[in-house]
Design a protein around this motif. Structure first.
Motif, short mmCIF file in Angstrom:
data_model
loop_
_atom_site.label_atom_id
_atom_site.label_comp_id
_atom_site.label_asym_id
_atom_site.label_seq_id
_atom_site.Cartn_x
_atom_site.Cartn_y
_atom_site.Cartn_z
N ALA A 172 0.65 -1.28 -0.11
CA ALA A 172 0.14 0.11 0.06
C ALA A 172 0.86 1.07 -0.08
O ALA A 172 1.87 1.32 0.76
N GLN A 173 0.46 2.28 -0.65
CA GLN A 173 1.05 3.53 -0.71
C GLN A 173 0.63 4.67 -0.06
O GLN A 173 -0.90 4.84 -0.25
N ARG A 174 1.44 5.47 0.73
CA ARG A 174 0.79 6.36 1.36
C ARG A 174 0.33 7.48 0.49
O ARG A 174 0.91 7.94 -0.34
N VAL A 220 -4.11 0.67 -15.62
CA VAL A 220 -3.22 0.63 -14.48
C VAL A 220 -1.69 1.03 -15.22
O VAL A 220 -1.42 0.51 -16.10
N LEU A 221 -1.27 2.24 -14.96
CA LEU A 221 -0.04 2.76 -15.47
C LEU A 221 1.12 2.23 -14.58
O LEU A 221 1.33 2.27 -13.60
N GLU A 222 2.16 1.71 -15.48
CA GLU A 222 3.45 1.37 -14.89
C GLU A 222 4.50 2.14 -15.15
O GLU A 222 4.60 2.97 -16.33
N ASP A 223 5.50 2.16 -14.39
CA ASP A 223 6.60 3.56 -14.54
C ASP A 223 6.23 4.51 -14.65
O ASP A 223 6.82 5.43 -15.66
N CYS A 224 5.28 4.97 -13.75
CA CYS A 224 4.75 6.34 -14.16
C CYS A 224 5.07 7.17 -12.88
O CYS A 224 4.89 7.14 -11.79
N ASN A 225 5.79 8.40 -13.41
CA ASN A 225 6.11 9.46 -12.39
C ASN A 225 5.22 10.60 -12.07
O ASN A 225 5.06 11.37 -12.97
N PRO A 230 3.58 13.89 -10.92
CA PRO A 230 4.09 15.14 -10.83
C PRO A 230 4.41 15.34 -9.19
O PRO A 230 5.49 16.03 -9.02
N PHE A 231 3.36 14.97 -8.53
CA PHE A 231 3.46 15.21 -7.11
C PHE A 231 3.25 13.73 -6.37
O PHE A 231 2.33 12.97 -6.45
N PRO A 232 4.53 13.14 -6.05
CA PRO A 232 4.75 11.71 -5.17
C PRO A 232 3.69 11.62 -4.16
O PRO A 232 3.62 12.66 -3.37
N ASN A 233 3.06 10.54 -4.07
CA ASN A 233 2.22 10.20 -3.09
C ASN A 233 0.99 11.10 -2.79
O ASN A 233 0.56 11.53 -1.71
N HIS A 234 0.64 11.47 -3.89
CA HIS A 234 -0.72 12.68 -4.01
C HIS A 234 -1.56 11.78 -5.12
O HIS A 234 -1.09 11.26 -5.99
N GLY A 235 -2.97 12.08 -4.83
CA GLY A 235 -3.85 11.61 -5.84
C GLY A 235 -3.76 12.94 -6.87
O GLY A 235 -3.79 13.87 -6.37
N HIS A 236 -4.13 12.60 -8.37
CA HIS A 236 -4.04 14.03 -9.04
C HIS A 236 -5.46 13.90 -9.61
O HIS A 236 -5.95 12.86 -10.33
N GLY A 296 0.58 0.99 -5.68
CA GLY A 296 1.53 0.08 -5.55
C GLY A 296 2.82 0.83 -5.77
O GLY A 296 2.98 1.77 -6.31
N SER A 297 4.01 0.10 -5.42
CA SER A 297 5.47 0.73 -5.90
C SER A 297 5.64 1.17 -6.99
O SER A 297 6.35 2.24 -7.50
N ASN A 298 5.23 0.38 -8.26
CA ASN A 298 5.34 0.71 -9.36
C ASN A 298 4.12 0.91 -10.13
O ASN A 298 4.09 0.49 -11.56
#
Length: 529
Positions: free
Chosen positions: A130-132, A248-253, A255-261, A276-278
């Motif tokens: 789980a991701q914060r 489900v997007l993989e290897d997606c960076n 813009p604001f980590p650990n945030h919903g967009h 998930g982690s990736n």
């Protein structure tokens, strides 16, 4: 100057709130509960009878279940474990005990995580990657603003959580079934067993076709949004305003980590949040009843031509790659106000009972809050064998759940309508005003986000902020001078805002939301045995 609009908006919202209360309360007739206070309940001690084929043990009262739960999703699994911890013997019947594969129920708001902790179930998100989630980033027309959850007063582990829904459900089921007071089995419940107006149990079918019956003093139905039992226990009014298309997007960076967009796109919002982690979940809202065909490639073309150009550039490559991968899923977005029919021997919970648009990710927060409310109501009751007295007592559940449920339900419905694009100048102005109001920061973002996160379940605060946004938008139209055209649009902004929120509040119940202490069931004490 913007804060002058805000002050005017807050004052205007209070006047609107007072008008709302007087409008709905004026001329309101007394209900049956008002005229007839609850009766004194005498003790009834009786032994449960075991029927042929029942899942109980004949003659051994101590082995017989006290609570029968239909469904082992978030509501069912959490309730089973919670009641078992309190010493109840619980029998759970779930249609399919394999891991679910859903595209919603993957974002748990901080308020929901606090309820998970209160139920001693927080460890269920500890080993599923789980991701914060610490807040949201809101995008509109090339601009963006960051909205953080107000978590300063909470322990460091309190935050939102993004995860795979199926993994979370399996952990919940695993923890519930590991308790010695819980019996969990797979079977399809086909009907409720009723005798003299009292629900005695359920009829269910095993995978091999064998039909059985299960009995308990209290049957709790929480078999999800596709429930085939809800019509026996409530008056459903299901609305399907749109569908979610999931990727489900993989290897997606992000813009604001650990945030919903949240992208305020045309025609309706697009969501991204980590699960998930990736992995990042993408949900594209498609208004209307009909979806482009996935099989024919029409859906992929729609996503690439209409949706992709509105996605932030940092996310665009992963979004297009996910479309090309082809694992596109969809589901209808259902909204259903709670309309209970109190029935002796049974109670309805979860998505079978109450749904809201999943835009705000508040569904699990409502469910877990409901579990806490029901647990607290049942704790003083040692004997569940007087169904009519128990039913009268549990009517208070429908009022006590309102602060959390009605706030999240109303916010979800209102935000979805405000966030959708429209050619109407008044609706467009309200959408712009909402984005700019949240961008002001301070109390203007902190208040709405605390409502969204389930940390401040106060309906009055919701109404204040909603009309503050409305009056803020009207105030902008009056600058530099109030031309007749601008005044007309401003009047329509207020009219549209009222048309959005008042019907939702009416369906939720004005009295239960704002005046719960006036509801007779709110004061009821547990039956005395």
């Amino acid at each position: 100057m913007q804060y002058h609009y805000l002050i005017a908006g807050i004052l205007g919202s209070w006047f609107a709130f007072l008008f709302l209360c007087s409008f709905f309360m004026m001329g309101k007739k007394k209900t049956h509960e008002d005229l007839h206070e609850e009766e004194d309940v005498k003790a009834k001690s009786q032994k449960m009878r075991a029927e042929p084929g029942a899942a109980t043990v004949t003659g051994d009262v101590e082995a017989e279940p006290q609570v029968l739960i239909v469904g082992a999703g978030v509501a069912g699994a959490a309730l089973a474990y919670t009641l078992a911890k309190d010493g109840r013997r619980v029998h759970v019947i779930e249609r399919d005990l394999t891991e679910p594969d859903r595209i919603v129920g993957e974002l748990l708001q901080p308020g929901g995580y606090l309820k998970l902790q209160e139920l001693d179930l927080a460890d269920c998100v500890g080993t599923i990657d789980a991701q914060r989630v610490h807040g949201y980033a809101l995008y509109k027309d090339g601009r963006h603003t960051q909205l953080a959850y107000p978590l300063e007063k909470f322990p460091s582990d309190v935050a939102g959580r993004g995860f795979h829904n199926g993994r979370f459900i399996m952990k919940m089921r695993e923890k519930a079934s590991s308790h010695p007071n819980v019996t969990m089995e797979q079977g399809t419940v086909t009907s409720l067993i009723e005798e003299n107006g009292i629900i005695k149990g359920v009829q269910y079918k095993k995978k091999d076709g064998l039909e059985l019956q299960a009995y308990a003093p209290l049957t709790i139905v929480c078999d999800g949004c596709f429930s085939n039992l809800r019509r026996s226990l409530c008056t459903p009014k299901v609305d399907i305003p749109s569908h979610f298309v999931g990727l489900v997007l993989e290897d997606c960076n992000l813009p604001f980590p650990n945030h919903g967009h949240v992208i305020l796109a045309d025609p309706s919002p697009i969501l991204f949040y980590p699960i998930g982690s990736n992995e990042v979940r993408c949900l594209v809202d498609v208004p209307g009843q009909k979806l482009p065909s996935v099989a024919s490639g029409e859906m992929a073309q729609y996503l690439k031509s209409v949706v992709a150009p509105q996605v932030p550039p940092e996310i665009y490559p992963s979004f297009v790659a996910a479309i090309d991968k082809g694992n596109i899923k969809s589901m209808p977005n259902r909204s259903m106000p709670a309309a209970p029919q109190p029935t002796p021997g049974a109670l309805l919970m979860g998505d079978a009972f109450n749904m809201r648009h999943p835009l705000t990710g508040g569904g699990m927060t409502v469910v877990l809050s409901d579990v806490v409310v029901l647990r607290d109501l049942l704790r003083p009751i040692s004997n569940l064998n007087d169904p009519r007295a128990l039913c009268r007592y549990l009517e208070s559940f429908y009022t006590l759940r309102k602060p959390v449920a009605s706030t999240i339900n109303t916010l979800a419905g209102a935000l979805y309508k405000v966030f959708c694009a429209s050619s109407d100048p008044a609706r467009k102005e309200m959408r712009d005003a909402c984005f700019d109001y949240l961008s002001l920061g301070g109390a203007c973002s902190r208040g709405p986000v605390s409502l969204l996160s389930g940390l401040n379940p106060r309906p009055t605060s919701l109404v204040c902020h909603f009309f503050a946004v409305t009056i803020y938008g009207v105030g902008r139209l009056m600058v530099p001078f109030p031309s007749p055209h601008r005044m007309w649009i401003g009047a329509r902004v207020i009219s549209n805002a009222s048309g959005i929120i008042f019907p939702i509040i009416r369906d939720e119940g004005v009295r239960q939301m704002f005046f719960p202490a006036t509801v007779p069931a709110y004061h009821r004490a547990p039956p005395v045995h």
